[in-house]
Design a protein around this motif. Structure first.
Motif, short mmCIF file in Angstrom:
data_model
loop_
_atom_site.label_atom_id
_atom_site.label_comp_id
_atom_site.label_asym_id
_atom_site.label_seq_id
_atom_site.Cartn_x
_atom_site.Cartn_y
_atom_site.Cartn_z
N LYS A 179 0.82 -1.21 0.00
CA LYS A 179 0.00 0.00 0.00
C LYS A 179 0.86 1.26 0.00
CE LYS A 179 -3.60 -2.62 0.23
NZ LYS A 179 -4.41 -2.81 -0.99
N VAL B 4 1.13 4.93 0.96
CA VAL B 4 0.47 5.79 1.95
C VAL B 4 1.29 7.07 2.14
CG1 VAL B 4 -0.51 3.81 3.15
CG2 VAL B 4 1.67 4.76 3.93
N ASP C 53 0.26 9.33 5.07
CA ASP C 53 0.00 9.84 6.42
C ASP C 53 0.03 8.69 7.42
OD1 ASP C 53 -2.99 8.92 7.04
OD2 ASP C 53 -2.93 9.64 4.97
N ASP D 151 -2.08 7.63 9.81
CA ASP D 151 -3.26 6.79 9.97
C ASP D 151 -3.32 5.71 8.88
OD1 ASP D 151 -4.09 8.11 12.22
OD2 ASP D 151 -5.54 9.40 11.17
N SER D 152 -3.05 6.10 7.65
CA SER D 152 -3.05 5.13 6.55
C SER D 152 -1.91 4.13 6.71
CB SER D 152 -2.92 5.85 5.21
OG SER D 152 -4.00 6.72 5.01
N GLN E 23 -2.98 1.69 9.41
CA GLN E 23 -4.04 0.81 8.92
C GLN E 23 -3.48 -0.26 7.97
OE1 GLN E 23 -7.11 3.27 7.24
NE2 GLN E 23 -7.40 4.43 9.14
N ALA E 24 -2.56 0.14 7.12
CA ALA E 24 -1.97 -0.82 6.19
C ALA E 24 -1.26 -1.93 6.95
CB ALA E 24 -0.99 -0.11 5.25
N ALA F 134 3.80 -1.07 3.74
CA ALA F 134 3.48 0.32 3.45
C ALA F 134 4.65 1.00 2.77
CB ALA F 134 3.12 1.05 4.74
#
Length: 518
Positions: free
Chosen positions: A419, A421, A423, A425-426, A429-430, A437
Motif C-alpha cells: 500500500k 500511503v 500519512d 493513519d493510513s 491501517q496498512a 506500506a
C-alpha cells in the motif's frame, strides 16, 4: 475407480489436517510432515532431510555457476574466530554480540581465550586478505565459501526462517576502486533476485537498507525483500554489502597501485541462506502442504499406478509406469514411481501433495485402454489427459507453465498487499491489515526509531478490524510488534514537491518500504 479414490483421499486429508492443527502451527506442520526437517534436541537447530537439502542443492548449483562466471572462486575458512579478531571492528561486533556462541572449554580445561563460533566471516577471512594482497596485480580478489553459521537467536526459533545454525554462502571480495566494488554489489543482488524469482517463484523488491538497518560496519547494504501474505510480514531474503574501506583499515589490507602508491582496498560481502527455502514454503504452501516450484523440486513428477483387481495385471501397470518414468528421465524430468502395494492411491495422493511434487501422473485401467495418463498439477489441481506418445513433450511444457504461473500468482498477491500511503493513519491501517506500506520518509535514524516505537504502541492497542476483503480479524490474529524499514526500493515512484515524512514534519527524501518482519 479414480473418483472413489479421490473421495477417500479428500476425507483422509481433512482428518490429517484436523489432527495436526491441534498441536503445531501450520508452517511447522508442513515442514515436518513433508519430510523437510526433523527436530533436534538443541532448540533452534534442525536436521535438513533430503527433500529440503535437495532444494538447497539446486540453489547452490545455480548460484555457484553464476558467480564463477564473474571470476569468483570457492574456498573454505575455519569455523572458529578468536575473541581478539572478532572484537577488532567495534561497530561490526556490536551488531552480532548478542548472537555470538562461544567455546570456553576443551574437555575439563578452560581455554585461555574464549573462541567464537562463526557468526559471519569478515574477521576470519580478512587477516588472510592482508597477507595475500600486496599489489594491484593481486586484485580483484573474489572468494566465496559454502558453510554453516551459528547465531544464537533469542527470539522464537522457526525452521529455516530463524534458526541458530543455518547454511549459507558468503562472498568476500577486495577491489582496487569503489566503482569496481559497486558494480559487483549490484551484479550479486541481481543473482539473488534470480534465485528467488526464477527458481523459487517468489517475487522480491530490490533496494537499499536505511542507515539504521545496514550491515554493521559496512558502507551501505543492498537487499532483496520478500513478503509472506499469510503472516503479513516481510523477510530480508539476501543482502549484498559494500563495506567501503572500513575493514581494510582495521585489518590493514593495502596494495601498491600502478603509480607505486599505497592504497586501501575496497571490499564487499554478500550472502544468501537456507532461509530462502522457508520463504518459498510460506509463500506457496496451502492447506494440503507444500507447493514446490518445478525448478527446485527434487522430484518433479510422481507416477501413481492404480492397480487392477487382477493381481496378474498389476505387473503390467508397474512396467508401464517405469517405462514412462524412464522416458521422462531421458527428457530431463526428475521422475519417481510410487509402486508401493501397502498404500492405496488415495493415501499416495495425499502423501505427494503434502510434499509438494509439482505434477502427479495417474495411470489406471481406463488409461491403458486409451493409451494415455491423467496429469494433475499440484498448484491448481487442474487435470488433463495426455497420450503416452506426447508425454515427453507435454510434461516439460506443463512444468515450465507451472513455474511461470506460480511467480505471476505470487506477485499479484504481493502487489495487492503493498500500500502506498502518505500519512500516519493510513500507514498504521496498512500494517494492521497485514500489508506493507510504501511511505515518504525523511531517511533519518531518529525518525525511524520513532516509527518503530509508535507502531509497536499502536499494535498493542489494536481492536477488532477488517482485512482488505472484509473478513473479521480478532485480536488474536492481529499482527504484533513494531514496524521497521524493509528497504528503500530502487524503483522509486515520483516524489511530489513538498511531501513530508509519514512520521514527522521534515521533508521526505524518498519512498521507503516499511512492514513488520521476521
Amino acid at each position: 475407480m479414480r473418483e472413489n479414490w479421490q473421495s477417500q483421499w479428500q476425507g483422509m486429508w481433512k482428518e490429517m489436517c484436523f489432527s495436526l492443527s491441534l498441536s503445531l502451527s501450520r508452517y511447522q506442520q508442513v515442514v515436518t510432515r513433508s519430510e523437510m526437517i526433523e527436530y533436534y534436541d538443541i532448540s533452534g537447530c534442525y536436521i535438513l532431510r533430503p527433500w529440503s537439502y535437495g532444494m538447497w542443492e539446486f540453489i547452490q548449483s545455480f548460484f555457484d555457476g553464476e558467480i564463477k562466471k564473474l571470476g569468483v572462486k570457492n574456498s573454505y575458512f575455519p569455523v572458529f574466530v578468536s575473541q581478539s579478531a572478532l572484537t577488532k571492528e567495534e561497530d561490526h561486533i556490536e551488531g552480532f554480540a548478542p548472537e555470538v556462541a562461544w567455546v570456553t572449554h576443551a574437555g575439563e580445561s578452560e581455554l585461555p581465550e574464549k573462541i567464537a563460533i562463526r557468526p559471519t566471516s569478515e574477521t576470519i577471512m580478512y587477516p588472510a586478505f592482508a597477507k595475500w594482497i600486496r599489489s594491484h596485480r593481486d586484485l580483484p580478489l573474489r572468494l566465496n565459501q559454502w558453510s554453516n553459521v551459528v547465531r544464537w537467536e533469542f527470539k522464537h526459533p522457526t525452521p529455516f526462517i530463524r534458526s541458530r545454525e543455518f547454511l549459507w554462502q558468503e562472498g568476500h571480495t577486495a577491489h582496487a576502486t569503489l566503482k569496481e566494488a559497486e558494480v559487483e554489489v549490484l551484479q550479486i543482488l541481481d543473482l539473488y533476485a534470480a534465485i528467488y524469482e526464477e527458481l523459487l517463484a517468489v517475487p522480491v523488491v530490490k533496494g537499499r537498507k536505511t542507515e539504521k538497518e545496514k550491515f554493521a560496519g559496512g558502507m551501505y547494504t543492498t537487499t532483496i525483500e520478500s513478503f509472506i501474505p499469510s503472516t503479513g510480514r516481510g523477510v530480508q531474503s539476501a543482502t549484498s554489502h559494500c563495506l567501503g574501506q572500513n575493514f581494510s583499515k582495521m585489518f590493514n589490507i593495502r596494495f601498491e597501485d600502478e603509480n607505486a602508491k599505497e592504497q586501501l582496498v575496497w571490499q564487499n560481502s554478500w550472502g544468501c541462506t537456507t532461509r530462502s527455502i522457508g520463504v518459498m514454503v510460506m509463500v506457496h504452501g496451502d492447506d494440503k502442504g507444500l507447493v514446490v516450484p518445478p525448478r527446485v523440486a527434487p522430484t518433479q513428477v510422481v507416477i501413481v499406478p492404480i492397480y487392477f483387481k487382477d493381481v496378474g495385471e498389476n505387473k503390467a501397470a508397474d512396467d508401464k509406469a517405469y517405462e514412462l518414468a524412464d522416458q521422462l528421465k531421458a527428457a530431463g524430468v526428475r521422475t519417481e514411481v510410487d509402486s508401493r502395494r501397502n498404500y492405496n492411491p488415495g493415501w499416495k495422493y495425499a502423501h505427494w501433495e503434502l510434499k509438494g511434487v509439482p505434477l502427479r501422473i495417474e495411470l489406471g485401467p481406463k488409461d491403458f485402454e486409451k493409451q494415455s495418463v491423467v496429469v494433475v498439477r499440484r498448484d491448481t489441481g487442474a487435470k488433463k489427459a495426455v497420450s503416452w506418445a506426447d508425454l515427453t513433450t507435454a510434461v516439460p511444457a506443463e512444468l515450465e507453465q507451472m513455474q511461470a504461473d506460480m511467480l505471476t500468482r505470487a506477485r499479484g498477491v504481493r502487489d495487492s498487499r503493498l500500500k502506498k500511503v502518505t500519512d500516519w493513519d493510513s500507514f498504521h491501517q496498512a500494517l494492521n491489515k497485514a500489508c506493507m506500506a510504501l511511505a515518504p520518509f525523511c531517511d533519518q535514524v531518529e525518525c525511524e526509531e520513532s516509527i518503530k516505537t509508535r507502531s509497536a504502541e499502536a499494535a498493542e492497542n489494536v481492536e477488532e478490524q477488517k482485512t482488505e476483503d472484509g473478513e473479521e480479524v480478532d485480536a488474536a490474529r492481529q499482527l504484533s510488534g513494531a514496524a521497521k524499514s524493509l528497504c528503500t526500493p530502487f524503483d522509486q515512484p515520483e516524489l511530489p514537491e513538498g511531501l513530508t515524512c509519514v512520521n514527522c514534519a521534515k521533508k521526505a527524501v524518498n519512498w521507503t518500504l516499511f512492514g513488520r518482519s521476521y
